[in-house]
Design an enzyme around this catalytic site. Sequence first.
Site, mmCIF file in Angstrom:
data_model
loop_
_atom_site.group_PDB
_atom_site.id
_atom_site.type_symbol
_atom_site.label_atom_id
_atom_site.label_comp_id
_atom_site.label_asym_id
_atom_site.label_seq_id
_atom_site.Cartn_x
_atom_site.Cartn_y
_atom_site.Cartn_z
ATOM 1 N N HIS A 1 0.840 -1.199 0.000
ATOM 2 C CA HIS A 1 0.000 0.000 0.000
ATOM 3 C C HIS A 1 0.877 1.252 0.000
ATOM 4 O O HIS A 1 2.014 1.202 0.441
ATOM 5 C CB HIS A 1 -0.815 0.099 1.297
ATOM 6 C CG HIS A 1 -1.661 -1.073 1.636
ATOM 7 N ND1 HIS A 1 -3.005 -1.088 1.431
ATOM 8 C CD2 HIS A 1 -1.365 -2.255 2.213
ATOM 9 C CE1 HIS A 1 -3.521 -2.234 1.856
ATOM 10 N NE2 HIS A 1 -2.540 -2.961 2.339
ATOM 11 N N THR B 1 0.514 5.129 1.937
ATOM 12 C CA THR B 1 -0.265 5.678 3.045
ATOM 13 C C THR B 1 -1.278 6.715 2.564
ATOM 14 O O THR B 1 -2.355 6.853 3.163
ATOM 15 C CB THR B 1 0.671 6.321 4.084
ATOM 16 O OG1 THR B 1 1.575 7.200 3.399
ATOM 17 C CG2 THR B 1 1.451 5.260 4.844
ATOM 18 N N GLU C 1 2.499 -0.759 4.618
ATOM 19 C CA GLU C 1 2.159 0.608 4.219
ATOM 20 C C GLU C 1 3.461 1.358 3.926
ATOM 21 O O GLU C 1 4.363 1.406 4.769
ATOM 22 C CB GLU C 1 1.395 1.332 5.328
ATOM 23 C CG GLU C 1 -0.049 0.873 5.491
ATOM 24 C CD GLU C 1 -0.999 1.491 4.452
ATOM 25 O OE1 GLU C 1 -0.544 2.320 3.644
ATOM 26 O OE2 GLU C 1 -2.181 1.117 4.470
ATOM 27 N N HIS D 1 -2.715 -3.033 -3.340
ATOM 28 C CA HIS D 1 -4.083 -2.871 -2.851
ATOM 29 C C HIS D 1 -5.052 -2.696 -4.021
ATOM 30 O O HIS D 1 -6.177 -3.211 -4.001
ATOM 31 C CB HIS D 1 -4.145 -1.661 -1.902
ATOM 32 C CG HIS D 1 -5.294 -1.684 -0.965
ATOM 33 N ND1 HIS D 1 -5.574 -0.648 -0.115
ATOM 34 C CD2 HIS D 1 -6.260 -2.607 -0.736
ATOM 35 C CE1 HIS D 1 -6.661 -0.941 0.598
ATOM 36 N NE2 HIS D 1 -7.094 -2.118 0.229
HETATM 37 ZN ZN LIG Z 1 -4.099 0.568 0.665
#
Ligand SMILES: [Zn+2]
Length: 250
Positions: free
Chosen positions: A24, A26, A89, A136
């Site tokens: 991912h 942030t 993240e 993601h």
């Molecule tokens: Zn994400």
Amino acid sequence: MDITASPSPNFDARRHPLDMLVLHYTGMETGQAALDRMRDPEAKVSAHYMIWEDGRIDQLVAEDRRAWHAGVATWQGDDDLNSRSIGIEIVNGGHDIRLPDGSLPPYPHDQIAAVIELCRAIIARHEIPQSRIVGHSDIAPLRKQDPGEHFPWEHLARAGIGVWPDVEGTQNTDIDGKGLAPGETGASVTQMQEMLAAIGYGLPATGTYDELTEAVVKAFQRRWLPDRVTGTADLPTLKMIGAIRALARR
Ligand SMILES: [Zn+2]
């Protein structure tokens, strides 16, 4: 590796074996804001790790626990991906927090070096197939754009993290003719949807190039054709879909 413990209360017990890695960005103004949010019990979100721009790593949740980063998501027919994955993240403002000139904020070299080192360590500790290392946006294409087309997936793949075809891979696909566009219907659309589903995308073979199909094609392009994130499956996109399909499930 320089890993700081920054425990988050936002986790529970895994319900499935761990066999995925989800990356991912942030998407916030600062890394500190993202870290504070992931440690706030009210926010009910977390990840196992967060990687700062300078390569420092914070660990929020133990790897054997279920962190809350994926949300409603699907890959290779599985759901509850929080139960199956480690979530990382990476501090980056992403599509919402752009540079003054409108471009996406780059991922610094030291940060990507840390991403690679951490991912390699995780892959060494757990049985994670290459085809189950995802962004993601791959697992939630209608909702998410992260880690974004500016994330260096090809560089990671060269370091042994994730699927990438060699040049011959895209040339040897038996796909030709013209591309496909949103709104089209027919057997060619069905065939493309089946290939994307075989890679892992949650996409039913409806034969109609609908909104979900367009979102999945965009997610695919963010990952493997970052210079052409259009949602239209032009010929290079169809060839790349065929090449990645040939490598899937390894
Ligand atoms: Zn994400």
